[in-house]
Scaffold this motif. Structure first.
Motif, mmCIF file in Angstrom:
data_model
loop_
_atom_site.group_PDB
_atom_site.id
_atom_site.type_symbol
_atom_site.label_atom_id
_atom_site.label_comp_id
_atom_site.label_asym_id
_atom_site.label_seq_id
_atom_site.Cartn_x
_atom_site.Cartn_y
_atom_site.Cartn_z
ATOM 1 N N VAL A 136 0.787 -1.214 -0.081
ATOM 2 C CA VAL A 136 -0.044 -0.112 -0.156
ATOM 3 C C VAL A 136 0.895 1.182 -0.145
ATOM 4 C CG1 VAL A 136 -1.882 -1.282 1.478
ATOM 5 C CG2 VAL A 136 -0.138 0.147 2.762
ATOM 6 N N PHE A 137 0.240 2.439 -0.648
ATOM 7 C CA PHE A 137 1.045 3.719 -0.747
ATOM 8 C C PHE A 137 0.106 4.407 -0.135
ATOM 9 C CE2 PHE A 137 2.814 6.866 -3.679
ATOM 10 C CZ PHE A 137 4.016 6.644 -3.594
ATOM 11 N N VAL A 138 0.694 4.997 1.083
ATOM 12 C CA VAL A 138 0.134 6.070 1.984
ATOM 13 C C VAL A 138 0.221 7.536 1.446
ATOM 14 C CG1 VAL A 138 -0.556 6.607 4.236
ATOM 15 C CG2 VAL A 138 -0.128 4.277 3.893
ATOM 16 N N GLU A 139 -0.655 8.092 0.947
ATOM 17 C CA GLU A 139 -0.644 9.520 0.258
ATOM 18 C C GLU A 139 -1.536 10.356 1.116
ATOM 19 O OE1 GLU A 139 0.581 11.085 -3.327
ATOM 20 O OE2 GLU A 139 0.339 9.107 -4.100
ATOM 21 N N GLY A 140 -2.098 9.940 2.380
ATOM 22 C CA GLY A 140 -3.286 10.625 2.750
ATOM 23 C C GLY A 140 -3.057 12.000 3.664
ATOM 24 N N GLY A 141 -1.901 12.670 3.434
ATOM 25 C CA GLY A 141 -1.776 13.692 4.359
ATOM 26 C C GLY A 141 -1.189 13.694 5.409
ATOM 27 N N PRO A 142 -0.787 14.811 6.415
ATOM 28 C CA PRO A 142 -0.181 14.687 7.615
ATOM 29 C C PRO A 142 -0.778 13.867 8.518
ATOM 30 C CG PRO A 142 -0.152 16.952 6.666
ATOM 31 C CD PRO A 142 -1.102 16.302 5.853
ATOM 32 N N THR A 143 -1.880 13.740 8.768
ATOM 33 C CA THR A 143 -2.727 12.979 9.855
ATOM 34 C C THR A 143 -2.528 11.601 9.625
ATOM 35 O OG1 THR A 143 -4.255 14.961 10.191
ATOM 36 C CG2 THR A 143 -4.916 12.775 11.052
ATOM 37 N N LEU A 144 -2.812 11.225 8.434
ATOM 38 C CA LEU A 144 -2.795 9.835 8.300
ATOM 39 C C LEU A 144 -1.387 9.358 8.259
ATOM 40 C CD1 LEU A 144 -4.740 7.386 7.742
ATOM 41 C CD2 LEU A 144 -4.317 7.659 5.312
ATOM 42 N N ALA A 145 -0.655 10.177 7.580
ATOM 43 C CA ALA A 145 0.871 9.668 7.546
ATOM 44 C C ALA A 145 1.517 9.516 8.874
ATOM 45 C CB ALA A 145 1.922 10.645 6.696
ATOM 46 N N SER A 146 1.085 10.452 9.731
ATOM 47 C CA SER A 146 1.952 10.558 11.099
ATOM 48 C C SER A 146 1.066 9.228 11.942
ATOM 49 C CB SER A 146 1.400 11.714 11.999
ATOM 50 O OG SER A 146 1.851 12.803 11.204
ATOM 51 N N ALA A 147 -0.099 9.157 11.473
ATOM 52 C CA ALA A 147 -0.648 7.648 12.219
ATOM 53 C C ALA A 147 -0.075 6.451 11.884
ATOM 54 C CB ALA A 147 -2.427 7.859 11.971
ATOM 55 N N PHE A 148 0.313 6.296 10.714
ATOM 56 C CA PHE A 148 0.996 5.080 10.550
ATOM 57 C C PHE A 148 2.321 5.142 11.004
ATOM 58 C CE2 PHE A 148 -2.293 4.424 7.016
ATOM 59 C CZ PHE A 148 -2.189 2.955 6.847
ATOM 60 N N LEU A 149 2.897 5.997 11.039
ATOM 61 C CA LEU A 149 4.328 6.129 11.476
ATOM 62 C C LEU A 149 4.294 6.092 13.072
ATOM 63 C CD1 LEU A 149 5.677 9.295 9.505
ATOM 64 C CD2 LEU A 149 6.672 6.911 9.553
ATOM 65 N N ALA A 150 3.393 6.552 13.693
ATOM 66 C CA ALA A 150 3.225 6.483 15.261
ATOM 67 C C ALA A 150 3.044 5.134 15.518
ATOM 68 C CB ALA A 150 2.274 7.598 15.782
ATOM 69 N N ALA A 151 2.067 4.413 14.876
ATOM 70 C CA ALA A 151 1.813 3.048 15.072
ATOM 71 C C ALA A 151 2.610 1.952 14.740
ATOM 72 C CB ALA A 151 0.463 2.596 14.304
ATOM 73 N N GLY A 152 3.734 2.524 14.245
ATOM 74 C CA GLY A 152 4.975 1.639 13.928
ATOM 75 C C GLY A 152 4.828 0.678 12.703
ATOM 76 N N LEU A 153 3.599 1.260 11.715
ATOM 77 C CA LEU A 153 3.261 0.356 10.596
ATOM 78 C C LEU A 153 3.737 0.885 9.359
ATOM 79 C CD1 LEU A 153 -0.588 0.181 11.845
ATOM 80 C CD2 LEU A 153 1.353 -1.791 11.829
ATOM 81 N N ALA A 154 4.957 1.506 9.269
ATOM 82 C CA ALA A 154 5.598 1.982 8.076
ATOM 83 C C ALA A 154 6.767 1.269 7.909
ATOM 84 C CB ALA A 154 5.930 3.737 8.191
ATOM 85 N N ASP A 155 6.723 0.700 6.755
ATOM 86 C CA ASP A 155 7.899 -0.232 6.399
ATOM 87 C C ASP A 155 9.023 0.776 5.602
ATOM 88 O OD1 ASP A 155 7.090 -2.921 7.490
ATOM 89 O OD2 ASP A 155 5.400 -2.433 5.866
ATOM 90 N N GLU A 156 8.544 1.833 4.883
ATOM 91 C CA GLU A 156 9.396 2.448 4.021
ATOM 92 C C GLU A 156 8.761 3.908 4.163
ATOM 93 O OE1 GLU A 156 11.100 1.340 0.002
ATOM 94 O OE2 GLU A 156 9.368 2.312 -0.297
#
Length: 350
Positions: A271-291
Motif C-alpha cells: 500500500v502507498f499511503v498518500e493521505g496527508g499529515p494526519t494519516l501519515a503520522s498515524a501510520f508512523l506513530a503506530a509503527g506500521l510504516a516499512d518505508e
C-alpha cells in the motif's frame, strides 16, 4: 554455443530476469536460469504475474528439448513453491523434469507455499540455499515483509518544502514539487496494490488516486492501485474516487491494523499511503510504516502546515531514527527513501 555461467553469475541473471515481472500483486518477482552440467545456459524464465507459469516452469517450457532438463541445475531467486494454487507446485515440476540440482537464494516464507526444498531433497535432488541471499532479500523486500508480517508492505509518502511544510498557510499545495518528482510518484503508484488516503484528504482535495503515465500524455497505466479511504466521514457521491477504474474501499474506522488485516486478506501486498499529515503520522506513530518516501522541494513556506503532526515523541531520546536507502535528484527536487532501523518502530501483533 550457449553462454557458460557460474552459479553466482546465473543467480545474478535470474534476479535481472525477475525484475521483468510486475512488482504489484500477490506473487513475488522470481527469475530462473537452467544450466547444463557444464554450466551452459539451457533456458531462462520469470514470473509474469498471477495465474501465469512460475519462473521455474517458464524456464522449463523454454527448453528447446525437454530432455535437456535431465541432470540440469536450476538457479532460482526464491525457493520453488510446494503448493497447488492457480498453478501447480514448482518443486514437483523440477523433480519430474529430471533436474539434478537446485540452487535458490532465499526460503519461501509462505505458510502454504514453503517446503519445496524439503520435497526436492526427499526426491534425491541436490538442493542448496543462500546464494546471493542478501541481494535477493533486498530485491523482493516488500513482498517478503508482507508475507512475514501477514499485512501489506506500507510506504508512507509525502512532499514538502525544505522547512517541512506540505502546504501553504491557506492549505494550497499544488504544486510544491516539480514535474519530474510528480511523474516518479505516479510510476510508484502503479507498482502498488493500493493507495490509501484519509477522509480529510478526500474532502479537502478530491483526489483521483490514479496512476498516470507521464510518457503517454497522462494516460492511465495498465495497472492501477486500488483506492482505499480510511475514516468515519462519508465519501461524497460526486467524488472523483467514484470514477476510479477500481472499486472504492472505504473503511469507516481509525484502526489502521484492522484495515491492513482486511487488505491482506483481500490479497493486497503493498500500500502507498498518500493521505496527508494526519494519516501519515498515524501510520508512523503506530509503527506500521516499512518505508518512507519523501520528495523535498527547494522552497520555503513557513506556517503551520507541517508534513507530519504528532508521532508520540516526547523527548529526544525517543526520536524515530531511520536509515536512508536512496537519495536522488529529480529535476530541482530531492527524492529520499528511508526505512526504520532494525528493531525500531516495530508493530506489535496480538
Amino acid at each position: 554455443m550457449s553462454a557458460v555461467l557460474s552459479e553466482a553469475e546465473a543467480m545474478a541473471r535470474a534476479l535481472e530476469l525477475a525484475s521483468r515481472g510486475p512488482r504489484h500483486g500477490v506473487n513475488p518477482q522470481v527469475g530462473c536460469v537452467l544450466l547444463s552440467p557444464a554450466g551452459e545456459v539451457l533456458a531462462e524464465g520469470w514470473h509474469r504475474g498471477a495465474g501465469t507459469p512460475h519462473a521455474e516452469v517458464d524456464a522449463l517450457s523454454a527448453l528447446t528439448d525437454p530432455a535437456l532438463a535431465a541432470g540440469a541445475t536450476a538457479v532460482v531467486t526464491l525457493e520453488p513453491c510446494n503448493h497447488q494454487g492457480r498453478t501447480g507446485p514448482c518443486s514437483i515440476a523440477l523433480i519430474e523434469a529430471g533436474v539434478a540440482r537446485v540452487v535458490f537464494a532465499i526460503a519461501d516464507p509462505g505458510v502454504r507455499s514453503a517446503g519445496g526444498a524439503e520435497r526436492m531433497r526427499a526426491a534425491g535432488v541436490d538442493v542448496q540455499q543462500g546464494l546471493l541471499a542478501e541481494a535477493a532479500e533486498e530485491f523482493i523486500r516488500p513482498w517478503l515483509t508482507s508475507v512475514r508480517l501477514h499485512r501489506p508492505f506500507v510506504t508512507v509518502k509525502w512532499a514538502s518544502s525544505l522547512d517541512g511544510r506540505a502546504a501553504a498557510a491557506d492549505g494550497t499545495s499544488q504544486w510544491i514539487t516539480g514535474p519530474e518528482a510528480r511523474a516518479d510518484v505516479h510510476r510508484r503508484r502503479a507498482e502498488a496494490d493500493a493507495i490509501v488516503v484519509g477522509t480529510g484528504t478526500v474532502l479537502a482535495d478530491d483526489p483521483a488516486l490514479t496512476a498516470r503515465d507521464p510518457d503517454a500524455d497522462g494516460a492511465l497505466f495498465p495497472h492501477q492501485p486500488a483506492p482505499v479511504v480510511i475514516g468515519t466521514r462519508a465519501v461524497p457521491s460526486g467524488s472523483r474516487l467514484r470514477e476510479h477504474p477500481l472499486p472504492l474501499r472505504h473503511y469507516a474506522t481509525h484502526e489502521l491494523a484492522d484495515v491492513l488485516d482486511a487488505l491482506y486478506a483481500d490479497e493486497v501486498r503493498s500500500v502507498f499511503v498518500e493521505g496527508g499529515p494526519t494519516l501519515a503520522s498515524a501510520f508512523l506513530a503506530a509503527g506500521l510504516a516499512d518505508e518512507v518516501l519523501v520528495y523535498l522541494a527547494p522552497t520555503l513556506l513557513g506556517g503551520p502546515r507541517t508534513a507530519l503532526t504528532e508521532l508520540g515523541v516526547g523527548t529526544i531520546e525517543a526520536q524515530r531514527r531511520l536509515t536512508i536507502t536512496d537519495l536522488s535528484r529529480l529535476g530541482d527536487d530531492i527524492r529520499l527513501v528511508a526505512r526504520p532501523r532494525p528493531g525500531a518502530w516495530a508493530p506489535t501483533k496480538e
